[in-house]
Design a protein around this motif. Sequence first.
Motif, PDB file in Angstrom:
ATOM      1  N   UNK A  36     -29.526  26.909 -32.446  1.00 30.45           N
ATOM      2  CA  UNK A  36     -28.780  27.998 -31.975  1.00 30.45           C
ATOM      3  C   UNK A  36     -28.776  28.146 -30.504  1.00 30.45           C
ATOM      4  N   UNK A  37     -29.349  27.119 -29.612  1.00 35.47           N
ATOM      5  CA  UNK A  37     -29.407  27.515 -28.297  1.00 35.47           C
ATOM      6  C   UNK A  37     -28.845  26.109 -27.604  1.00 35.47           C
ATOM      7  N   UNK A  38     -29.253  24.883 -27.671  1.00 39.34           N
ATOM      8  CA  UNK A  38     -28.626  23.819 -27.019  1.00 39.34           C
ATOM      9  C   UNK A  38     -27.422  23.799 -27.507  1.00 39.34           C
ATOM     10  N   UNK A  39     -26.618  23.482 -26.515  1.00 39.64           N
ATOM     11  CA  UNK A  39     -25.271  22.917 -26.691  1.00 39.64           C
ATOM     12  C   UNK A  39     -24.244  24.327 -26.468  1.00 39.64           C
ATOM     13  N   UNK A  40     -24.884  25.511 -26.252  1.00 37.75           N
ATOM     14  CA  UNK A  40     -24.272  26.773 -26.378  1.00 37.75           C
ATOM     15  C   UNK A  40     -24.095  27.167 -24.884  1.00 37.75           C
ATOM     16  N   UNK A  41     -23.158  26.557 -23.995  1.00 41.88           N
ATOM     17  CA  UNK A  41     -23.018  26.763 -22.763  1.00 41.88           C
ATOM     18  C   UNK A  41     -24.146  26.440 -21.683  1.00 41.88           C
ATOM     19  N   UNK A  42     -24.059  26.751 -20.556  1.00 44.87           N
ATOM     20  CA  UNK A  42     -24.970  26.535 -19.480  1.00 44.87           C
ATOM     21  C   UNK A  42     -26.276  27.180 -19.607  1.00 44.87           C
ATOM     22  N   UNK A  43     -26.211  28.463 -20.034  1.00 43.54           N
ATOM     23  CA  UNK A  43     -27.659  29.216 -20.381  1.00 43.54           C
ATOM     24  C   UNK A  43     -28.355  28.407 -21.521  1.00 43.54           C
ATOM     25  N   UNK A  44     -27.599  28.095 -22.569  1.00 44.19           N
ATOM     26  CA  UNK A  44     -28.273  27.606 -23.819  1.00 44.19           C
ATOM     27  C   UNK A  44     -28.736  26.330 -23.366  1.00 44.19           C
ATOM     28  N   UNK A  45     -28.155  25.470 -22.597  1.00 44.34           N
ATOM     29  CA  UNK A  45     -28.601  24.048 -22.294  1.00 44.34           C
ATOM     30  C   UNK A  45     -29.802  24.271 -21.315  1.00 44.34           C
ATOM     31  N   UNK A  46     -29.538  25.231 -20.581  1.00 41.47           N
ATOM     32  CA  UNK A  46     -31.036  25.674 -19.581  1.00 41.47           C
ATOM     33  C   UNK A  46     -32.163  25.950 -20.291  1.00 41.47           C
ATOM     34  N   UNK A  50     -35.650  24.131 -20.368  1.00 40.01           N
ATOM     35  CA  UNK A  50     -36.951  24.672 -20.021  1.00 40.01           C
ATOM     36  C   UNK A  50     -37.798  24.795 -21.348  1.00 40.01           C
ATOM     37  N   UNK A  51     -37.242  24.793 -22.636  1.00 36.82           N
ATOM     38  CA  UNK A  51     -38.214  24.720 -23.430  1.00 36.82           C
ATOM     39  C   UNK A  51     -38.918  23.476 -23.651  1.00 36.82           C
ATOM     40  N   UNK A 131     -24.473  35.933 -29.192  1.00 43.01           N
ATOM     41  CA  UNK A 131     -23.868  36.058 -27.848  1.00 43.01           C
ATOM     42  C   UNK A 131     -23.932  34.671 -27.141  1.00 43.01           C
ATOM     43  N   UNK A 132     -24.901  33.766 -27.376  1.00 39.57           N
ATOM     44  CA  UNK A 132     -24.736  32.483 -26.727  1.00 39.57           C
ATOM     45  C   UNK A 132     -23.772  31.683 -27.242  1.00 39.57           C
ATOM     46  N   UNK A 133     -23.470  31.891 -28.559  1.00 36.95           N
ATOM     47  CA  UNK A 133     -22.430  31.117 -29.354  1.00 36.95           C
ATOM     48  C   UNK A 133     -21.034  31.396 -28.591  1.00 36.95           C
ATOM     49  N   UNK A 134     -21.065  33.065 -28.321  1.00 37.21           N
ATOM     50  CA  UNK A 134     -19.684  33.518 -27.920  1.00 37.21           C
ATOM     51  C   UNK A 134     -19.428  33.156 -26.655  1.00 37.21           C
ATOM     52  N   UNK A 135     -20.515  33.038 -25.846  1.00 36.83           N
ATOM     53  CA  UNK A 135     -20.271  32.675 -24.660  1.00 36.83           C
ATOM     54  C   UNK A 135     -19.895  31.227 -24.378  1.00 36.83           C
TER      55      UNK A 135
END
Length: 137
Positions: A36-46, A50-51, A131-135
């Motif tokens: 749900x996080x990786x690949x969803x924009x720069x924030x998700x990748x960051x 970090x994880x 919100x990550x997906x939308x962004x």
Amino acid sequence: VAASRILFESGVPLVYFPGYYIGAQLRVSLPEIERWVRGFGPTGDFLHELYTNNPLHEQRAIPDHFGRTWVMWDMITIAWLLEPSWVPTSLVPTPTLDDDLRWTPRLGTERLMREAHDIDRDAIFRDFFRKLEKSAQ
């Protein structure tokens, strides 16, 4: 210590989000991060980076991520601002800070603060993941 005492005595509106029994419930696992996080924009990748490569892991001698979760403490404040029902609060007497650096309830005072007493972890993360997906679109 002095600043905390001044703050507690000031009467300004305070909202307290306990970290260890409320905020600590904002745990996310590696499978959740990967789905749900990786690949969803720069924030998700960051956040994925970090994880998986958190400098605190080496500092605290955490050898790998298998079966571990990560607490995203900072989300509690934003979650409460977005939807207060996700982080229910109640009014409690504003404490004092004693010489042993412990909060002591100040009963019978008119000074109150708002304190979180629960959290809807799933609602907060569903909103965050959407919100990550939308962004990223």
